[in-house]
Design an enzyme around this catalytic site. Sequence first.
Site, PDB file in Angstrom:
ATOM      1  N   LYS A  73      91.830  -7.223  29.124  1.00 31.28           N
ATOM      2  CA  LYS A  73      91.885  -5.767  28.994  1.00 31.28           C
ATOM      3  C   LYS A  73      92.849  -5.158  30.013  1.00 31.28           C
ATOM      4  CE  LYS A  73      88.411  -3.700  30.813  1.00 31.28           C
ATOM      5  NZ  LYS A  73      89.072  -3.167  32.042  1.00 31.28           N
ATOM      6  N   ASP A 107      90.611   3.615  30.741  1.00 29.64           N
ATOM      7  CA  ASP A 107      89.988   2.306  30.904  1.00 29.64           C
ATOM      8  C   ASP A 107      88.475   2.439  30.726  1.00 29.64           C
ATOM      9  OD1 ASP A 107      89.678  -0.381  31.524  1.00 29.64           O
ATOM     10  OD2 ASP A 107      89.618  -0.023  33.686  1.00 29.64           O
ATOM     11  N   GLU A 108      87.809   1.368  30.264  1.00 25.55           N
ATOM     12  CA  GLU A 108      86.347   1.324  30.101  1.00 25.55           C
ATOM     13  C   GLU A 108      85.839   2.548  29.337  1.00 25.55           C
ATOM     14  OE1 GLU A 108      84.908  -1.304  30.753  1.00 25.55           O
ATOM     15  OE2 GLU A 108      85.673  -2.272  32.550  1.00 25.55           O
ATOM     16  N   GLN A 155      79.808  -3.776  25.431  1.00 28.79           N
ATOM     17  CA  GLN A 155      79.484  -3.780  26.853  1.00 28.79           C
ATOM     18  C   GLN A 155      79.104  -2.388  27.357  1.00 28.79           C
ATOM     19  OE1 GLN A 155      81.823  -6.638  29.402  1.00 28.79           O
ATOM     20  NE2 GLN A 155      83.215  -6.614  27.662  1.00 28.79           N
ATOM     21  N   ARG A 201      79.492 -13.667  31.012  1.00 29.52           N
ATOM     22  CA  ARG A 201      79.962 -13.849  32.398  1.00 29.52           C
ATOM     23  C   ARG A 201      80.270 -15.319  32.676  1.00 29.52           C
ATOM     24  NH1 ARG A 201      82.022  -9.824  32.503  1.00 29.52           N
ATOM     25  NH2 ARG A 201      81.321  -9.730  30.359  1.00 29.52           N
TER      26      ARG A 201
END
Length: 681
Positions: A52, A243-244, A274, A629
């Site tokens: 990303k 972002d995010e 997420q 993860r």
Amino acid sequence: MARHYTLHSNRPERSGPSSGIDYKAELNEEQYQAVSSPPGHALVIAGAGSGKTRTLTYRVAWLLDKGTDAREILLLTFTNKAAREMTERVRDLVPGDVSALWAGTFHSIGARILRKHAEDMGYTRSFSILDRDDQKAMLKTIIKGLKIDTSQRRFPKPEVLASLFSLVENTGETLEEVLADRYDHLYDWSEQIEKVREAYLKRKLDNNSMDFDDLLVMTVKLFKDFPDLLELYRGRFRHILVDEYQDTNQVQSEMIDLLTGESNSLMAVGDDAQSIYSWRGADMSLILGFANRYPDARTFTIETNYRSVPEILDLSNMAISGNLGRIEKNLRAARESVGAKPALVPLPDPSTQASFVAQRIMELRDEGVLLEEMAVLYRAHFQSLELQMELTARGVPYQITSGLRFFEQAHVKDVSAFMRFVVNRKDEVSFLRMIGLMPGCGPATAAKLWRLWIASGWADKEELPQWSEVLLAFKVPMKAQKHWEQLCYTLDELSPEGAFAKPADMIFSILEGVYADYLAATFDNAESRRADIEQLSEYGGNFEDILDFLAQLSLMSSVDGGPEVGQQEETESDKLILSSIHQAKGLEWKAVFVVWLVQGSFPGGRILESGDSQALEEERRLFYVALTRAKDELYLTYPMSNPKSYSGDYYCRPSQFLDECPTELIEEWQVGEDWEDDDPF
């Protein structure tokens, strides 16, 4: 009629990319399609481990190579670290000065804009920005000035009010809605809380101060109230990158939409799978509804994962597939198979679970995996208690990234203060801490009560009548009288008939008698802290003698609290990571252990009882984040029973998320003792 005049750019014509980047060679096809997309509105769904940050930074480089002025680019992030990292990567990619590019968190960008136009909002440019401690101090003064009657029950502490007011600002909900949905135990105080909020808003303006939420709210208000200023910034920021994006709230989304307008380009990068922060105001509907707000938007999906082996990704894809509210994608591994499936490890009880995790970690270390390349993840911090003690006993160094170590936390120390004082009636420190928890009892009152206690002579006598027979004769402030009475009766329960109750029973009496109300009024995460204390009670079930229990607490506190006199500071940098899943987002390790995968713990019992399908889907996304993860090895563990359970439930059901995992994608381990000499089957 006005005369038309054309201003020509003095920038030199570029014959080719000034950076020299071969974008097709350095990006995979999915990344390249997003990076090289034409100006306009775009949503980039970047799966876990898909690069990303690389996509975002190369997009900035692409824009600069195509002749975009750096000052026309705005990069919005959620952490200053992310903003610095991306800016540094852009500098490494593109020659020349990029200092005119604005990159930062929503709050820092808001503050930068407001510094220029504070007068328009009734502030001066030298306005102060309140941190959480500043907020609490201001709210404390306001509460005192309003003279709210708290003689019968506790009024919420400033820390709780600050969190409550923040949710009002960030979600767009009314105070009444936030109270009903998230703070129902405070709903009876709604009228008084509204008065505090109104006074707080006025006091900030009078003091030329803004809190962090104001940096967003006031920026949006500035744009709405002054259209000419909005046009100024729209003209400045022709290309907006976020972002995010899955973590944005309503105010942040409005800020983005206002700056984008009808003509500016917007690229929002995120991963709906997420989205795990609704509890702090993040609104997943914003990423799911992006196409509704921007009908012309193109959607790019980046599914190539460079982090995990195929076996882990196969399980992760299946784990998230149960969610209905999601954007379809399927992570594909760029790495080759290692032949080992994720391990599902049921254990007899929590103690055995801790032993297994610690032993397997030591085995992996012996095989060459550094401790810092391994992590143990859990849903809630208290679930690490047994493991912390097991690791300490085995001498395995570890680092907590989800907060303070268990015995270092304020609420754990609060509860232990009651027990310490009952056992040692000369323990002034524990007495003062215990009294300080009551409303109206500051340091001066607590010190006065201590002097009365010592003067009574009962601190030195071997036998003591009921605590209430002695302490109820003490004069306390009117505000504290009801709480003082309850405290006295609770102390009676801790040492009935001159003997000491068992540690687990003591903790139960303290929590239910006096501390639960204090938790609810004092901490914005009261439920989580209550779970910690319930876990402490379960741990106390291992002890019959309160002296042994308190001795163990002291030893663990010495370890957790840092080096004592005579101890050496630990310098070993290679440490195992213990983390909540929320804190682990964005990180990765070679080996990951996800523990306490028990129905009622993960997903949580309250969510299951509520029947809230959206909350359950967020829990499933949290499980997905935990799985993704891991790079090489993944262990999923749960205890099959919990003999010391605070709730009384002996048997543990595996999490429904484990039930949703196809058996062909996992390898179940059967853990036993000394099987090398006997066939366990």
